[in-house]
Design an enzyme around this catalytic site. Structure first.
Site, mmCIF file in Angstrom:
data_model
loop_
_atom_site.group_PDB
_atom_site.id
_atom_site.type_symbol
_atom_site.label_atom_id
_atom_site.label_comp_id
_atom_site.label_asym_id
_atom_site.label_seq_id
_atom_site.Cartn_x
_atom_site.Cartn_y
_atom_site.Cartn_z
ATOM 1 C CE LYS A 80 -4.029 1.909 2.486
ATOM 2 N NZ LYS A 80 -4.886 1.761 3.672
ATOM 3 C CB SER A 155 -8.006 3.847 2.481
ATOM 4 O OG SER A 155 -7.187 3.160 3.422
ATOM 5 C CB SER A 179 -8.351 1.136 5.478
ATOM 6 O OG SER A 179 -9.058 2.344 5.488
#
Ligand SMILES: [Zn+2]
Lengths: 504, 504
Positions: A80, A155, A179
């Protein structure tokens, strides 16, 4: 020939260790897959092909020299883009970090490299990890491999989509309010939020410091556990990191795969059902609980009345911390700088840079947080929210006196269409309703695939919540459920996803 | 309202109508080897930005880790200031935007200081004043801005700014006094005595060199006036940049006079930050504080609460040096000074300097004589503190050693001190460069004596005849011939021996 991208991380590691395939071959197969499908999915913001192949080559050389390989050596991973990487840009999904190359690796990044895990690149996310759909990325949304017109969660939608579209066998996410878990749920993958302090935050660009937690994402429970053990553990660079042994998550995953949950006490959170929950989600949730019951677990209903206040409390605490954490992005030292033509003051340049560099959701939260912390309002907002946080922790403590884990749907609905909630922040915030309490209390929680909703055929996730430092229980339950689901479906849930069109 | 210096009342006139109330905030840079939250060196004077890392640059993803030595220093200072040490306290973020602050917030302490509610006894003119200490808390220093392109080095007129972050993250303790109400006429002097006493205490604790000229000890002076005898405090100003003991007294005195002028003309004192100008001896208006800046303090989520155990606190109490009052009593005995003499040493801010000079081998009387005499006059002429005048205790001890050895007489020693003060080097270097060694070689002196006797036969005859007083003319001639570098007493002795002794 086996399609290397369809293997699990554990299988890939075994393939590399045995010499059946080289790490370079494994990596190249994934790079080819990225080239073939990511134009449509848009999971990656940056692919570091040369770096990945060099890391893979190093693993092959170690093997050739007869040196021992760590359990995930040679397995490709999607990181990420909120962890710093010295050899790749780190954007956090924001224009304001345009051009920034961090001079250092995050602790998680370093641990991955030391374990011989091959970092393919950096995945898309909502700007500074704020959102539930990846639509808040400054670089455009990521698409759900199950239905490219729908969101992959957020996210960490880039990481979950990369897994679900076989672009990587492993991924790293961060979970501030859900997330990791919500993207896992809506893509039919596994996502674990470890106990707060279980994985170092050093080099994780902060969204909300007291809530953020990095964690493993994978397609199988065992893969997630193997990755968990790589990235977890005490880090002297993070004062909030826990100086205690890492829970034995891999052993728990292997035990759970035996499909025996005899004696395990499972509590269903009464408050997480009813209005606002999609019928198909509730049906699959009930189905999963029945499966666990069949595996020998004792199931009871538990009430956690304060959980209802989690969402409003979260939306005071998170923006407050965000407003402070994001203050450093001012164009003075790195990233975007706007309006510096020599005639403007530093303050004006800061203001122009932030105006241009941040997206709407980041600005919304900065303003909310600035207001909530301002003198005269602090007690009414931030102070009250902290009290709710304490109450939620007490609800957990009380519940865990009678049950070993709590369960709920991970998110009230399946993946919604891109654009559907973009102009309705409150509807968007609802996606994290069930996941937020564990961020506020800091305990461990995870999402595991538990079926497809009847009305839209999209994946549903089961959330499992365990006490602080009892992360192993998540894997026990998750692996048992996975075992039962595979038996029932004749294969992993993800095998039901439609094949993506491949670009030649 | 602008008030010109010419129209300002004298301090005596001002305090005849108004009572000043002081509040002093003293910042001390701790002498720790590493910074407050990272491992960077704190060495003063290094190349700009050579002592920085992701943490003290506030780079995205970096996290603070607390320096235990800084905490120890704060606890020890708190104990020495008779404060209560918090059994549990937290750091807080003070949020405001400024380019020299890399995170745009400062990690400080807000409503939970590590030490609070203490006092410090200050002796002035033989009277002890107990100054209350509200709190002593830990915080990190900011970087430094250097404004370039303007004439003054100040922000106005500068074309650009250079930022040096070497200072960023150096640990500071801020000591906040309670309102200081002392006899109005001596308020400025007591303010100075308080800072002097605090500096001695800090040095005795060994937690900082506390050199004001290097910014290691900085004082902000809050001053307000109320009509004589009134109970309600007036509006205060905060004067910054007061960086010498002398300036503390002058700045307070100036503000009392300025505010008295404003009030007596029917004006209103504006609550504001003011800047002290050493050169003009005036303060000028800075930022208005009428709209109090909202720092949006909240607990620093990246650090865990600080809970010093009672055992730890007690073990630190055991390391405290003798109190400054006890130390001065001991030194007075050791130096054989009267109460008045010791008071002079104290008032001159010279206790540490005399002690250091004695430690370097000087006799106490000599050390006191130089520091309170010639050096004090030089410091006064230059408008600086004794410590800033350019001569060290070891220099003074060296001069005194040369006097004791007969190498220098008193007059020559004064010239050596002048030379050191003029920056000509160490005392040895000045002696060598100026050719100041006293002529103590008897053979060389005898030649000069014989030459004088030969040149003044009538004077010699008078001495031989028993008129011993006449020898002065001969001694004068020898001294003139040796350009004053002979020991006059020895010359007299040798001359008399030549004329009346057995040899003659
Ligand atoms: Zn540093």
């Amino acid at each position: 020939m086996t399609d290397l991208t369809r293997l699990t991380a554990a299988e890939l590691a075994a393939t590399v260790a045995s010499g059946e395939s080289s790490a370079v071959e494994v990596t190249q197969a994934h790079l080819d897959r990225i080239a073939a499908v990511d134009t449509a999915v848009h999971a990656f913001l940056h692919v570091e092909a040369d770096g990945a192949l060099a890391a893979a080559k190093a693993v092959d050389e170690r093997r050739a020299r007869g040196e021992p390989l760590s359990p995930l050596a040679g397995v490709p991973l999607a990181l990420k883009d909120v962890f710093t990487t010295a050899d790749m840009p780190t954007t956090c999904g924001s224009k304001i970090l345009d051009g920034w190359r961090p001079p250092y690796d995050a602790t998680v990044t370093r641990l991955l490299r030391e374990a011989g895990i091959v970092i393919l690149g950096k995945t898309n996310l909502d700007e500074f990890a704020m959102g539930s759909s990846t639509e808040n990325s400054a670089f455009g949304p990521t698409h759900n491999p199950w239905d490219l017109g729908r969101i992959p969660g957020g996210s960490g939608g880039g990481s979950s989509a990369a897994l679900a579209s076989y672009q990587a066998a492993l991924a790293i996410g961060t979970d501030t309010g859900g997330s990791i878990r919500q993207p896992a749920a809506v893509t039919g993958t596994v996502g674990v939020k470890p106990t707060y302090g279980g994985v170092s935050r050093y080099g994780l660009v902060a969204c909300a410091s007291s809530l953020d937690q990095g964690g493993p994402c994978a397609r199988t429970v065992l893969d997630a556990a193997l990755l968990h053990e790589v990235i977890a553990g005490h880090d002297p660079m993070d004062a909030t990191s826990i100086d205690r042994p890492v829970p034995a998550v891999v052993a728990a995953a292997r035990r759970g795969a035996g499909g025996d949950l005899a004696g395990l006490r499972i509590g269903i959170v009464r408050e997480f059902a009813g209005e606002g929950y999609q019928a198909g989600v509730l049906a699959r949730f009930r189905g999963a609980v029945e499966l666990l019951d069949e595996l020998g677990a004792e199931v009871a209903e538990v009430s956690c009345p304060s959980f209802t206040y989690g969402l409003p409390a979260y939306y005071l605490i998170l923006p407050s911390e965000v407003s402070s954490n994001l203050a450093r992005f001012d164009g003075m030292r790195y990233g975007l700088r706007v309006g510096d033509e020599g005639a403007r003051s530093a303050e004006e340049v800061m203001s122009l840079t932030r105006g241009k560099g941040f997206g709407a959701e980041a600005k919304r939260r900065i303003m909310l947080g600035t207001y909530a912390l301002s003198s005269g309002y602090y007690e009414a907002y931030y102070g009250q929210a902290q009290k709710v946080r304490t109450l939620i922790s007490r609800d957990f403590e009380r519940a865990f006196q009678t049950v070993d884990v709590l369960v709920s749907p991970t998110t009230p609905t399946t993946a919604f269409p891109i654009g559907e909630r973009a102009d309705d922040p409150l509807a968007m915030y609802m996606a994290d309703l069930c996941t937020i309490p564990s961020n506020l209390a800091g305990n461990a929680a995870a999402s595991f695939p538990c079926g497809l909703a009847d009305e839209d055929g999209l994946p549903v996730g089961l959330q499992v919540m365990a006490p602080v430092l009892a992360d192993d229980r998540l894997y026990l339950v998750g692996a048992a459920l996975e075992h039962a689901v595979v038996e029932r479906w004749g294969g992993p849930l993800l095998s039901r996803a439609p094949e993506l069109e491949v670009v030649a | 309202m602008t008030v010109t210096t010419q129209r300002l009342p004298t301090l005596a006139e001002a305090v005849a109508r108004y009572d000043p109330v002081l509040g002093l905030e003293v910042h001390v840079e701790l002498g720790t080897v590493t910074k407050m939250f990272c491992g960077c060196s704190t060495t003063f004077g290094a190349e700009p930005n050579s002592q920085v890392c992701p943490v003290c640059l506030g780079l995205p993803g970096s996290l603070p880790v607390l320096n235990r030595v800084a905490v120890e220093s704060a606890i020890r200072l708190g104990l020495a200031l008779n404060c209560t040490i918090a059994s549990w306290c937290r750091f807080a973020r003070k949020n405001y935007f400024y380019p020299d602050m890399p995170k745009n917030f400062q990690i400080s302490q807000y409503d939970e200081p590590i030490a609070y509610n203490g006092w410090l006894d200050v002796v002035y003119e033989g009277v002890t004043y107990r100054i209350g200490v509200t709190r002593a808390h830990l915080e990190e220093d900011t970087g430094k801005s250097v404004h370039v392109g303007g004439a003054t080095g100040r922000i106005h007129g500068a074309s650009h700014a250079l930022l040096d972050y070497n200072r960023s993250g150096i640990p500071l303790i801020e000591i906040v006094s309670k309102p200081i109400l002392v006899p109005p006429a001596i308020a400025p002097a007591v303010g100075r005595a308080y800072v002097t006493e605090l500096r001695m205490l800090i040095r005795a604790l060994g937690i900082s060199p506390a050199r004001m000229e290097l910014g290691q000890l900085r004082c902000d002076a809050n001053v307000s006036l109320k009509p004589s005898g009134a109970t309600e405090f007036g509006t205060r100003t905060e004067t910054k940049n007061v960086n010498s003991l002398r300036s503390v007294e002058r700045a307070i005195s100036y503000e009392i006079r300025r505010q008295a002028a404003v009030l007596s003309e029917g004006g209103r004192v504006v609550q504001e930050t003011r800047h002290w100008h050493e050169d003009t001896g005036e303060t000028t208006a800075g930022r208005s504080k009428e709209q109090a800046e909202d720092y949006r303090y909240f607990p620093e989520p990246d650090l865990v609460p600080l809970a010093p155990s009672p055992e730890w606190v007690e073990s630190l109490r055991a390391t405290l040096p003798e109190s400054p009052v006890a130390r001065r009593a001991r030194l007075q005995r050791e130096w054989r000074l009267s109460d008045l003499e010791m008071r002079d040493v104290l008032n001159a801010g010279a206790v540490d300097l005399v002690a250091a000079t004695v430690d370097a081998g000087s006799d106490p009387a000599g050390a006191k004589k130089w520091w309170l005499g010639q050096i004090a006059r030089a410091a006064n002429e230059r408008g600086v503190d004794l410590e800033q005048v350019g001569i060290s205790p070891s220099d003074v001890a060296q001069v005194q050693a040369l006097v004791a050895a007969g190498t220098l007489n008193d007059r020559l020693a004064r010239q050596v001190i002048d030379g050191v003060l003029a920056g000509e080097g160490t005392p040895d270097e000045v002696v060598a460069a100026r050719g100041l060694a006293a002529v103590s070689d008897d053979a060389a002196l005898l030649t000069a004596v014989d030459e004088a006797i030969a040149a003044m036969p009538d004077v010699a005859a008078k001495v031989r005849a028993g008129k011993l007083a006449a020898v002065g003319a001969l001694v004068g001639a020898v001294m003139k011939a040796t350009r004053g570098q002979a020991d006059a007493a020895r010359v007299r002795e040798l001359t008399l021996q030549r004329l009346t002794g057995p040899a003659a």
